[in-house]
Motif scaffolding. Sequence first.
Motif, PDB file in Angstrom:
ATOM      1  N   THR A   1      37.101  36.594  32.704  1.00 19.81           N
ATOM      2  CA  THR A   1      36.733  37.928  33.183  1.00 19.81           C
ATOM      3  C   THR A   1      37.946  38.846  33.114  1.00 19.81           C
ATOM      4  O   THR A   1      39.074  38.381  33.032  1.00 19.81           O
ATOM      5  CB  THR A   1      36.253  37.826  34.651  1.00 19.81           C
ATOM      6  N   ASP A   2      37.723  40.127  33.207  1.00 18.74           N
ATOM      7  CA  ASP A   2      38.801  41.109  33.217  1.00 18.74           C
ATOM      8  C   ASP A   2      39.715  40.878  34.415  1.00 18.74           C
ATOM      9  O   ASP A   2      39.279  41.005  35.561  1.00 18.74           O
ATOM     10  CB  ASP A   2      38.201  42.523  33.279  1.00 18.74           C
ATOM     11  N   PRO A   3      40.983  40.525  34.184  1.00 20.83           N
ATOM     12  CA  PRO A   3      41.882  40.229  35.305  1.00 20.83           C
ATOM     13  C   PRO A   3      42.128  41.419  36.225  1.00 20.83           C
ATOM     14  O   PRO A   3      42.431  41.247  37.395  1.00 20.83           O
ATOM     15  CB  PRO A   3      43.175  39.777  34.633  1.00 20.83           C
ATOM     16  N   GLU A   4      41.957  42.623  35.719  1.00 17.29           N
ATOM     17  CA  GLU A   4      42.179  43.809  36.554  1.00 17.29           C
ATOM     18  C   GLU A   4      41.198  43.872  37.718  1.00 17.29           C
ATOM     19  O   GLU A   4      41.504  44.439  38.759  1.00 17.29           O
ATOM     20  CB  GLU A   4      42.124  45.077  35.709  1.00 17.29           C
ATOM     21  N   ALA A   5      40.033  43.262  37.554  1.00 17.01           N
ATOM     22  CA  ALA A   5      39.053  43.247  38.645  1.00 17.01           C
ATOM     23  C   ALA A   5      39.583  42.448  39.831  1.00 17.01           C
ATOM     24  O   ALA A   5      39.228  42.731  40.976  1.00 17.01           O
ATOM     25  CB  ALA A   5      37.730  42.645  38.165  1.00 17.01           C
ATOM     26  N   PHE A   6      40.446  41.476  39.572  1.00 20.16           N
ATOM     27  CA  PHE A   6      40.966  40.608  40.631  1.00 20.16           C
ATOM     28  C   PHE A   6      42.251  41.133  41.250  1.00 20.16           C
ATOM     29  O   PHE A   6      42.724  40.612  42.250  1.00 20.16           O
ATOM     30  CB  PHE A   6      41.163  39.186  40.095  1.00 20.16           C
ATOM     31  N   PHE A   7      42.808  42.170  40.643  1.00 22.37           N
ATOM     32  CA  PHE A   7      44.024  42.802  41.163  1.00 22.37           C
ATOM     33  C   PHE A   7      43.826  44.320  41.155  1.00 22.37           C
ATOM     34  O   PHE A   7      44.496  45.043  40.425  1.00 22.37           O
ATOM     35  CB  PHE A   7      45.241  42.400  40.316  1.00 22.37           C
ATOM     36  N   PRO A   8      42.882  44.799  41.986  1.00 22.82           N
ATOM     37  CA  PRO A   8      42.584  46.238  41.995  1.00 22.82           C
ATOM     38  C   PRO A   8      43.733  47.052  42.587  1.00 22.82           C
ATOM     39  O   PRO A   8      44.551  46.535  43.340  1.00 22.82           O
ATOM     40  CB  PRO A   8      41.342  46.335  42.880  1.00 22.82           C
ATOM     41  N   GLU A   9      43.757  48.316  42.195  1.00 19.05           N
ATOM     42  CA  GLU A   9      44.728  49.251  42.769  1.00 19.05           C
ATOM     43  C   GLU A   9      44.497  49.312  44.277  1.00 19.05           C
ATOM     44  O   GLU A   9      43.401  49.025  44.759  1.00 19.05           O
ATOM     45  CB  GLU A   9      44.514  50.652  42.185  1.00 19.05           C
ATOM     46  N   LYS A  10      45.509  49.704  45.017  1.00 19.59           N
ATOM     47  CA  LYS A  10      45.365  49.827  46.469  1.00 19.59           C
ATOM     48  C   LYS A  10      44.186  50.748  46.773  1.00 19.59           C
ATOM     49  O   LYS A  10      44.080  51.842  46.254  1.00 19.59           O
ATOM     50  CB  LYS A  10      46.648  50.393  47.067  1.00 19.59           C
TER      51      LYS A  10
ATOM     52  N   GLY B   1      41.185  50.139  45.854  1.00 24.48           N
ATOM     53  CA  GLY B   1      40.148  49.931  44.844  1.00 24.48           C
ATOM     54  C   GLY B   1      39.116  48.911  45.301  1.00 24.48           C
ATOM     55  O   GLY B   1      39.333  48.150  46.244  1.00 24.48           O
ATOM     56  N   SER B   2      38.006  48.876  44.613  1.00 27.21           N
ATOM     57  CA  SER B   2      36.905  47.987  44.976  1.00 27.21           C
ATOM     58  C   SER B   2      37.203  46.538  44.586  1.00 27.21           C
ATOM     59  O   SER B   2      37.730  46.258  43.520  1.00 27.21           O
ATOM     60  CB  SER B   2      35.622  48.438  44.285  1.00 27.21           C
ATOM     61  N   THR B   3      36.826  45.635  45.479  1.00 26.30           N
ATOM     62  CA  THR B   3      36.965  44.193  45.225  1.00 26.30           C
ATOM     63  C   THR B   3      35.595  43.565  44.957  1.00 26.30           C
ATOM     64  O   THR B   3      35.505  42.361  44.749  1.00 26.30           O
ATOM     65  CB  THR B   3      37.612  43.497  46.436  1.00 26.30           C
ATOM     66  N   ARG B   4      34.580  44.387  44.950  1.00 27.98           N
ATOM     67  CA  ARG B   4      33.198  43.896  44.852  1.00 27.98           C
ATOM     68  C   ARG B   4      32.954  43.063  43.590  1.00 27.98           C
ATOM     69  O   ARG B   4      32.364  41.989  43.655  1.00 27.98           O
ATOM     70  CB  ARG B   4      32.239  45.085  44.881  1.00 27.98           C
ATOM     71  N   GLU B   5      33.386  43.548  42.436  1.00 26.39           N
ATOM     72  CA  GLU B   5      33.146  42.835  41.174  1.00 26.39           C
ATOM     73  C   GLU B   5      33.811  41.453  41.188  1.00 26.39           C
ATOM     74  O   GLU B   5      33.194  40.449  40.832  1.00 26.39           O
ATOM     75  CB  GLU B   5      33.673  43.657  39.998  1.00 26.39           C
ATOM     76  N   ALA B   6      35.057  41.395  41.622  1.00 20.84           N
ATOM     77  CA  ALA B   6      35.780  40.122  41.666  1.00 20.84           C
ATOM     78  C   ALA B   6      35.103  39.147  42.626  1.00 20.84           C
ATOM     79  O   ALA B   6      34.915  37.970  42.302  1.00 20.84           O
ATOM     80  CB  ALA B   6      37.229  40.351  42.078  1.00 20.84           C
ATOM     81  N   LYS B   7      34.726  39.617  43.795  1.00 19.61           N
ATOM     82  CA  LYS B   7      34.093  38.748  44.784  1.00 19.61           C
ATOM     83  C   LYS B   7      32.738  38.237  44.295  1.00 19.61           C
ATOM     84  O   LYS B   7      32.363  37.109  44.591  1.00 19.61           O
ATOM     85  CB  LYS B   7      33.952  39.469  46.116  1.00 19.61           C
TER      86      LYS B   7
END
Length: 84
Positions: A26-35, A37-43
């Motif tokens: 998966t896109d690693p940026e989803a797991f390290f969102p900006e301060k 930012g949404s964590t919904r996709e990663a979770k």
Amino acid sequence: MSFDEALLESDDEELMWQERALCAQTDPEAFFPEKGGSTREAKRVCLTCDVRGECLEYALAHDERFGIWGGLSERERRKLKKRA
């Protein structure tokens, strides 16, 4: 086998769960969102991951301070550690 080689082999075996982790596909940026930012996709990805438990254990043991690990944010992991 030397002591150092045995340690490296042990570390490799300990981290084999990472090869089966859905986040690796998966896109690693989803797991390290900006301060903020949404964590919904990663979770959502973590919910169906077979190695979620190993991932969370790793993050707690290595005091990971950034990103989503085992379906929890850094703040959620901190709260979990305080309760333990």
